[in-house]
Design an enzyme around this catalytic site. Structure first.
Site, PDB file in Angstrom:
ATOM      1  N   HIS A  87       0.835  -1.201   0.000  1.00 27.24           N
ATOM      2  CA  HIS A  87       0.000   0.000   0.000  1.00 27.24           C
ATOM      3  C   HIS A  87       0.871   1.252   0.000  1.00 27.24           C
ATOM      4  O   HIS A  87       2.067   1.189   0.300  1.00 27.24           O
ATOM      5  CB  HIS A  87      -0.909   0.026   1.232  1.00 27.24           C
ATOM      6  CG  HIS A  87      -2.109  -0.867   1.115  1.00 27.24           C
ATOM      7  ND1 HIS A  87      -2.056  -2.202   1.422  1.00 27.24           N
ATOM      8  CD2 HIS A  87      -3.380  -0.617   0.705  1.00 27.24           C
ATOM      9  CE1 HIS A  87      -3.253  -2.733   1.214  1.00 27.24           C
ATOM     10  NE2 HIS A  87      -4.074  -1.799   0.778  1.00 27.24           N
ATOM     11  N   LYS A 102      -0.386   4.730   4.708  1.00 22.18           N
ATOM     12  CA  LYS A 102      -1.308   3.797   5.380  1.00 22.18           C
ATOM     13  C   LYS A 102      -0.862   3.592   6.818  1.00 22.18           C
ATOM     14  O   LYS A 102       0.319   3.420   7.111  1.00 22.18           O
ATOM     15  CB  LYS A 102      -1.354   2.468   4.622  1.00 22.18           C
ATOM     16  CG  LYS A 102      -2.341   1.501   5.241  1.00 22.18           C
ATOM     17  CD  LYS A 102      -2.782   0.425   4.288  1.00 22.18           C
ATOM     18  CE  LYS A 102      -3.778  -0.526   4.947  1.00 22.18           C
ATOM     19  NZ  LYS A 102      -5.017   0.136   5.345  1.00 22.18           N
TER      20      LYS A 102
HETATM   21  N1  LIG Z   1     -12.813  -0.908   3.047  1.00 25.68           N
HETATM   22  C1  LIG Z   1     -12.247  -0.372   1.979  1.00 25.68           C
HETATM   23  O1  LIG Z   1     -12.590  -0.690   0.828  1.00 25.68           O
HETATM   24  C2  LIG Z   1     -11.181   0.676   2.190  1.00 25.68           C
HETATM   25  C3  LIG Z   1     -10.552   1.318   1.101  1.00 25.68           C
HETATM   26  C4  LIG Z   1      -9.638   2.347   1.363  1.00 25.68           C
HETATM   27  C5  LIG Z   1      -9.359   2.726   2.676  1.00 25.68           C
HETATM   28  N2  LIG Z   1      -9.968   2.054   3.706  1.00 25.68           N
HETATM   29  C6  LIG Z   1      -9.776   2.441   5.109  1.00 25.68           C
HETATM   30  O2  LIG Z   1     -10.509   3.648   5.333  1.00 25.68           O
HETATM   31  C7  LIG Z   1      -9.868   4.401   6.374  1.00 25.68           C
HETATM   32  C8  LIG Z   1      -9.556   5.802   5.876  1.00 25.68           C
HETATM   33  O3  LIG Z   1      -8.629   5.727   4.814  1.00 25.68           O
HETATM   34  P1  LIG Z   1      -8.085   7.034   4.084  1.00 25.68           P
HETATM   35  O4  LIG Z   1      -7.033   6.561   3.150  1.00 25.68           O
HETATM   36  O5  LIG Z   1      -9.230   7.815   3.530  1.00 25.68           O
HETATM   37  O6  LIG Z   1      -7.441   7.803   5.326  1.00 25.68           O
HETATM   38  P2  LIG Z   1      -7.362   9.361   5.645  1.00 25.68           P
HETATM   39  O7  LIG Z   1      -7.054  10.129   4.397  1.00 25.68           O
HETATM   40  O8  LIG Z   1      -6.463   9.495   6.825  1.00 25.68           O
HETATM   41  O9  LIG Z   1      -8.856   9.735   6.058  1.00 25.68           O
HETATM   42  C9  LIG Z   1      -9.423   9.508   7.310  1.00 25.68           C
HETATM   43  C10 LIG Z   1     -10.270  10.715   7.623  1.00 25.68           C
HETATM   44  O10 LIG Z   1     -11.051  10.486   8.792  1.00 25.68           O
HETATM   45  C11 LIG Z   1     -11.042  11.696   9.513  1.00 25.68           C
HETATM   46  N3  LIG Z   1     -11.439  11.542  10.913  1.00 25.68           N
HETATM   47  C12 LIG Z   1     -10.762  10.946  11.922  1.00 25.68           C
HETATM   48  N4  LIG Z   1     -11.480  11.045  13.071  1.00 25.68           N
HETATM   49  C13 LIG Z   1     -12.623  11.718  12.761  1.00 25.68           C
HETATM   50  C14 LIG Z   1     -13.759  12.129  13.513  1.00 25.68           C
HETATM   51  N5  LIG Z   1     -13.868  11.884  14.813  1.00 25.68           N
HETATM   52  N6  LIG Z   1     -14.770  12.786  12.864  1.00 25.68           N
HETATM   53  C15 LIG Z   1     -14.687  13.048  11.550  1.00 25.68           C
HETATM   54  N7  LIG Z   1     -13.620  12.684  10.786  1.00 25.68           N
HETATM   55  C16 LIG Z   1     -12.612  12.028  11.386  1.00 25.68           C
HETATM   56  C17 LIG Z   1      -9.623  12.198   9.370  1.00 25.68           C
HETATM   57  O11 LIG Z   1      -9.557  13.555   9.715  1.00 25.68           O
HETATM   58  P3  LIG Z   1      -8.124  14.237  10.127  1.00 25.68           P
HETATM   59  O12 LIG Z   1      -7.300  14.161   8.875  1.00 25.68           O
HETATM   60  O13 LIG Z   1      -8.544  15.612  10.517  1.00 25.68           O
HETATM   61  O14 LIG Z   1      -7.576  13.397  11.230  1.00 25.68           O
HETATM   62  C18 LIG Z   1      -9.394  11.953   7.890  1.00 25.68           C
HETATM   63  O15 LIG Z   1      -9.878  13.027   7.102  1.00 25.68           O
HETATM   64  C19 LIG Z   1      -8.614   3.587   6.769  1.00 25.68           C
HETATM   65  O16 LIG Z   1      -8.953   2.779   7.873  1.00 25.68           O
HETATM   66  C20 LIG Z   1      -8.365   2.738   5.526  1.00 25.68           C
HETATM   67  O17 LIG Z   1      -7.644   1.558   5.816  1.00 25.68           O
HETATM   68  C21 LIG Z   1     -10.866   1.061   3.480  1.00 25.68           C
END
Ligand SMILES: NC(=O)c1ccc[n+]([C@@H]2O[C@H](COP(=O)([O-])OP(=O)(O)OC[C@H]3O[C@@H](n4cnc5c(N)ncnc54)[C@H](OP(=O)(O)O)[C@@H]3O)[C@@H](O)[C@H]2O)c1
Length: 279
Positions: free
Chosen positions: A158, A162
């Site tokens: 990844h 990540k």
């Molecule tokens: N299941 C799937 O198909 C799949 C696919 C891709 C990713 N994922 C997973 O999805 C998650 C996010 O991935 P990402 O790449 O998008 O990460 P990311 O860019 O770090 O996004 C996470 C977001 O959640 C926000 N957040 C954290 N706590 C919060 C709260 N209490 N209220 C509102 N927003 C909050 C963060 O805000 P801040 O930046 O302000 O902290 C950030 O904007 C990870 O766990 C990843 O492994 C899953």
């Protein structure tokens, strides 16, 4: 419109959050009912369209999920474990379909999600793509057919940002392999080898995590046996793939009885012969 499904996106400033909002806006039958970011975030009070660098959308970014959930029928949540657990409790109170893509959830988090799912529909998957979910079904079948003479190793790569390892998807594949062998993954998993580890344990399911660049997600399940090796793999090239799956899950969940579901249910890929638990 009355027959549109109002879908909220929490954590809309995230890599996935932005794509989820765009996907809802592009999906017939769905309306973006609201968007949140964490308290203190610079986007609070801004128009979402402008925050995303485009034309105004008439949707103001908020930090309190409660009023957003009150006017929604579903919420898409790809945030972080603590936030997802808190959202699950609110989503259950509001009887929303809660679609969870967040990975890295611990056992205690999963218990709280299970409690929330007694009151509302919860769809959770470490990977929302059709191809990858099909790969879990194939992995279970191949593990069952080849038996314990074939060593199973799961390799994932990844992007450099990540936060958790192994990926939620690698764990899904591990669960599928363990189900095929009729063992518990927790007993068989071998993670993070380093130093003088000794020979590979019989029956181990090994994990290796690589990180770098902007890779969306690559997974390979290797079955290494006497005189031959079989590899099953999946490469995600565009994160929008996961957003499409999440919106599909939100629409699929409308009107379903409360409970915990996975993308295998949404995609109708559940193998009647097997339970493949997911992370
Ligand atoms: N299941 C799937 O198909 C799949 C696919 C891709 C990713 N994922 C997973 O999805 C998650 C996010 O991935 P990402 O790449 O998008 O990460 P990311 O860019 O770090 O996004 C996470 C977001 O959640 C926000 N957040 C954290 N706590 C919060 C709260 N209490 N209220 C509102 N927003 C909050 C963060 O805000 P801040 O930046 O302000 O902290 C950030 O904007 C990870 O766990 C990843 O492994 C899953």
């Amino acid at each position: 419109m009355a027959d549109e499904t109002g879908i909220a996106v929490v954590g809309v400033s995230g890599r996935m959050g932005r794509l989820l909002a765009r996907q809802v806006l592009a999906t017939p039958g769905a309306t973006l009912s609201g968007a949140t970011v964490r308290p203190g975030h610079a986007w609070i009070g801004k128009d979402l369209g402008e925050a995303l660098g485009g034309a105004p959308l008439g949707i103001v970014v908020e930090d309190d999920p409660l009023p957003v959930f009150a006017r929604s029928q579903a919420v898409l949540d790809f945030t972080a474990p603590a936030a997802t657990v808190a959202h699950a409790e609110l989503a259950a109170q509001a009887r929303l379909v809660h679609v969870i893509g967040t990975t890295g959830l611990e056992r205690t988090d999963l218990e709280r999600l299970a409690a929330a799912a007694r009151h509302a529909v919860l769809v959770r998957s470490g990977n929302m793509s059709v191809g990858l979910n099909l790969l879990t079904v194939m992995t279970r079948r191949v593990a069952e057919a080849l038996g314990p003479d074939y060593d199973i190793e799961i390799v994932e790569m990844h992007h450099r940002d990540k936060l958790d390892a192994p990926s939620g998807t690698a764990l899904m594949l591990g669960e599928a392999a363990a189900a095929g062998r009729k063992v518990n993954l927790a007993d068989a998993a071998e993670r993070g080898r380093d130093g003088f580890t000794g020979a590979r344990a019989d029956g181990a399911i090994g994990f290796a995590s690589l990180r770098g660049g902007d890779i969306v997600g690559e997974h390979t399940v290797i079955f290494a046996g006497p005189g031959e090796r079989l590899s099953l793999g999946h490469v995600a090239t565009d994160r929008a793939l996961f957003a499409r799956g999440a919106v599909r899950a939100a629409l699929w969940g409308q009107g379903k009885p409360p409970g915990e579901y996975t993308m295998l249910d949404v995609l109708d890929l559940r193998d009647p012969e097997a339970e493949v638990p997911e992370r």
